[in-house]
Design a protein around this motif. Structure first.
Motif, PDB file in Angstrom:
ATOM      1  N   UNK A  87       0.815  -1.221   0.000  1.00 44.15           N
ATOM      2  CA  UNK A  87       0.000   0.000   0.000  1.00 44.15           C
ATOM      3  C   UNK A  87       0.847   1.268   0.000  1.00 44.15           C
ATOM      4  N   UNK A  88       1.985   1.260   0.715  1.00 44.00           N
ATOM      5  CA  UNK A  88       2.746   2.496   0.894  1.00 44.00           C
ATOM      6  C   UNK A  88       3.259   3.029  -0.445  1.00 44.00           C
ATOM      7  N   UNK A  89       3.475   4.317  -0.468  1.00 43.00           N
ATOM      8  CA  UNK A  89       3.972   4.970  -1.672  1.00 43.00           C
ATOM      9  C   UNK A  89       3.409   6.372  -1.773  1.00 43.00           C
ATOM     10  N   UNK A  90       3.755   7.040  -2.850  1.00 45.28           N
ATOM     11  CA  UNK A  90       3.301   8.421  -3.044  1.00 45.28           C
ATOM     12  C   UNK A  90       1.809   8.486  -3.350  1.00 45.28           C
ATOM     13  N   UNK A  91       1.300   7.462  -3.982  1.00 42.20           N
ATOM     14  CA  UNK A  91      -0.117   7.457  -4.373  1.00 42.20           C
ATOM     15  C   UNK A  91      -0.931   6.579  -3.439  1.00 42.20           C
ATOM     16  N   UNK A  92      -2.150   7.007  -3.220  1.00 43.42           N
ATOM     17  CA  UNK A  92      -3.031   6.181  -2.397  1.00 43.42           C
ATOM     18  C   UNK A  92      -3.528   5.002  -3.229  1.00 43.42           C
ATOM     19  N   UNK A  93      -3.856   3.901  -2.598  1.00 43.15           N
ATOM     20  CA  UNK A  93      -4.371   2.751  -3.344  1.00 43.15           C
ATOM     21  C   UNK A  93      -5.695   3.103  -4.028  1.00 43.15           C
ATOM     22  N   UNK A  94      -5.986   2.408  -5.100  1.00 42.55           N
ATOM     23  CA  UNK A  94      -7.280   2.571  -5.758  1.00 42.55           C
ATOM     24  C   UNK A  94      -8.381   1.931  -4.932  1.00 42.55           C
ATOM     25  N   UNK A  95      -8.013   0.831  -4.253  1.00 46.32           N
ATOM     26  CA  UNK A  95      -8.997   0.038  -3.531  1.00 46.32           C
ATOM     27  C   UNK A  95      -8.267  -0.936  -2.629  1.00 46.32           C
ATOM     28  N   UNK A  96      -8.855  -1.270  -1.509  1.00 47.51           N
ATOM     29  CA  UNK A  96      -8.427  -2.453  -0.776  1.00 47.51           C
ATOM     30  C   UNK A  96      -9.589  -2.983   0.041  1.00 47.51           C
ATOM     31  N   UNK A  97      -9.496  -4.268   0.321  1.00 49.82           N
ATOM     32  CA  UNK A  97     -10.475  -4.937   1.188  1.00 49.82           C
ATOM     33  C   UNK A  97      -9.732  -5.980   2.002  1.00 49.82           C
ATOM     34  N   UNK A  98      -9.965  -5.937   3.301  1.00 46.91           N
ATOM     35  CA  UNK A  98      -9.428  -6.936   4.206  1.00 46.91           C
ATOM     36  C   UNK A  98     -10.603  -7.602   4.899  1.00 46.91           C
ATOM     37  N   UNK A  99     -10.620  -8.919   4.905  1.00 51.34           N
ATOM     38  CA  UNK A  99     -11.632  -9.673   5.637  1.00 51.34           C
ATOM     39  C   UNK A  99     -10.910 -10.319   6.812  1.00 51.34           C
ATOM     40  N   UNK A 100     -11.271  -9.857   8.012  1.00 47.13           N
ATOM     41  CA  UNK A 100     -10.608 -10.302   9.234  1.00 47.13           C
ATOM     42  C   UNK A 100     -11.586 -11.065  10.113  1.00 47.13           C
ATOM     43  N   UNK A 101     -11.065 -12.013  10.886  1.00 46.05           N
ATOM     44  CA  UNK A 101     -11.856 -12.764  11.865  1.00 46.05           C
ATOM     45  C   UNK A 101     -11.258 -12.502  13.238  1.00 46.05           C
ATOM     46  N   UNK A 102     -12.097 -12.188  14.202  1.00 46.25           N
ATOM     47  CA  UNK A 102     -11.613 -12.100  15.573  1.00 46.25           C
ATOM     48  C   UNK A 102     -11.086 -13.479  15.953  1.00 46.25           C
ATOM     49  N   UNK A 103      -9.940 -13.536  16.598  1.00 47.18           N
ATOM     50  CA  UNK A 103      -9.362 -14.838  16.980  1.00 47.18           C
ATOM     51  C   UNK A 103     -10.414 -15.653  17.733  1.00 47.18           C
ATOM     52  N   UNK A 104     -10.532 -16.939  17.404  1.00 46.40           N
ATOM     53  CA  UNK A 104     -11.607 -17.764  17.971  1.00 46.40           C
ATOM     54  C   UNK A 104     -11.691 -17.740  19.496  1.00 46.40           C
ATOM     55  N   UNK A 105     -10.550 -17.775  20.170  1.00 45.59           N
ATOM     56  CA  UNK A 105     -10.597 -17.779  21.630  1.00 45.59           C
ATOM     57  C   UNK A 105     -11.113 -16.439  22.177  1.00 45.59           C
ATOM     58  N   UNK A 106     -10.826 -15.350  21.466  1.00 41.22           N
ATOM     59  CA  UNK A 106     -11.326 -14.034  21.881  1.00 41.22           C
ATOM     60  C   UNK A 106     -12.817 -13.915  21.593  1.00 41.22           C
ATOM     61  N   UNK A 107     -13.265 -14.476  20.471  1.00 36.23           N
ATOM     62  CA  UNK A 107     -14.691 -14.468  20.139  1.00 36.23           C
ATOM     63  C   UNK A 107     -15.482 -15.261  21.174  1.00 36.23           C
ATOM     64  N   UNK A 108     -14.993 -16.448  21.523  1.00 39.29           N
ATOM     65  CA  UNK A 108     -15.680 -17.278  22.517  1.00 39.29           C
ATOM     66  C   UNK A 108     -15.724 -16.577  23.871  1.00 39.29           C
ATOM     67  N   UNK A 109     -14.623 -15.945  24.258  1.00 38.93           N
ATOM     68  CA  UNK A 109     -14.578 -15.235  25.544  1.00 38.93           C
ATOM     69  C   UNK A 109     -15.557 -14.064  25.557  1.00 38.93           C
ATOM     70  N   UNK A 110     -15.645 -13.343  24.452  1.00 38.32           N
ATOM     71  CA  UNK A 110     -16.587 -12.223  24.354  1.00 38.32           C
ATOM     72  C   UNK A 110     -18.024 -12.702  24.506  1.00 38.32           C
TER      73      UNK A 110
END
Length: 168
Positions: A77-100
């Motif tokens: 991503x880094x550089x002089x120009x901003x990215x055109x697009x990005x998407x990140x699909x993240x999962x809360x760590x399973x042990x943290x999800x269960x604890x929550x």
């Protein structure tokens, strides 16, 4: 499901890529479009590690921890120009999800929940974070969704990430 629009991109990007703010997540997928488009499948190839000692005492995940891959994403991503697009699909760590879910006395057994998901989407001008809950089988209750939405709202505010909740 709740959507949050980030109101301070510079602060958010610093938190996302250069701090430990999101290290409690696993990366399912990254799509980054700059001069080229890069796709990263966060699924761990277990065959790559065949024959190695695996009893390190650390949890074995289906997806790569964000802490181990955010540097690569930052480099893309880094550089002089901003990215055109990005998407990140993240999962809360399973042990943290269960604890929550247990802490919030959720009426659904945590083993029924596949993942508490956070999708981060940047379209060239703004970033929107969207929550979601993935189940192993159909569940009528929306309680886990509500718990995850409240928890993420509190988490973002606690980490100093400025956002506006979008009305769906």
């Amino acid at each position: 499901m709740t959507a949050f629009q980030i109101t301070s991109m510079k602060n958010f990007m610093s938190r996302l890529l250069a701090s430990d703010t999101f290290d409690c997540f696993l990366l399912e997928e990254a799509l980054i479009s700059t001069a080229n488009t890069y796709t990263i499948d966060g699924r761990i190839n277990q065959d790559f590690f065949k024959g190695e000692e695996t009893d390190s005492g650390l949890p074995v995940y289906e997806f790569r921890p964000w802490s181990e891959i955010k540097g690569l994403c930052f480099d893309l991503i880094k550089g002089r120009r901003t990215p055109l697009f990005f998407r990140f699909v993240l999962h809360l760590m399973p042990e943290k999800a269960a604890a929550l879910l247990q802490k919030e006395n959720c009426g659904i057994d945590p083993s029924q929940i596949k993942a508490l998901v956070l999708t981060i989407r940047y379209d060239g001008s703004k970033a929107v974070l969207t929550t979601g809950t993935s189940f192993h089988s159909f569940v009528l209750s929306k309680e886990p969704d509500a718990i995850w939405d409240r928890a993420l709202t509190k988490y973002l505010a606690g980490k100093g990430i400025d956002f506006e909740e979008l009305i769906s």
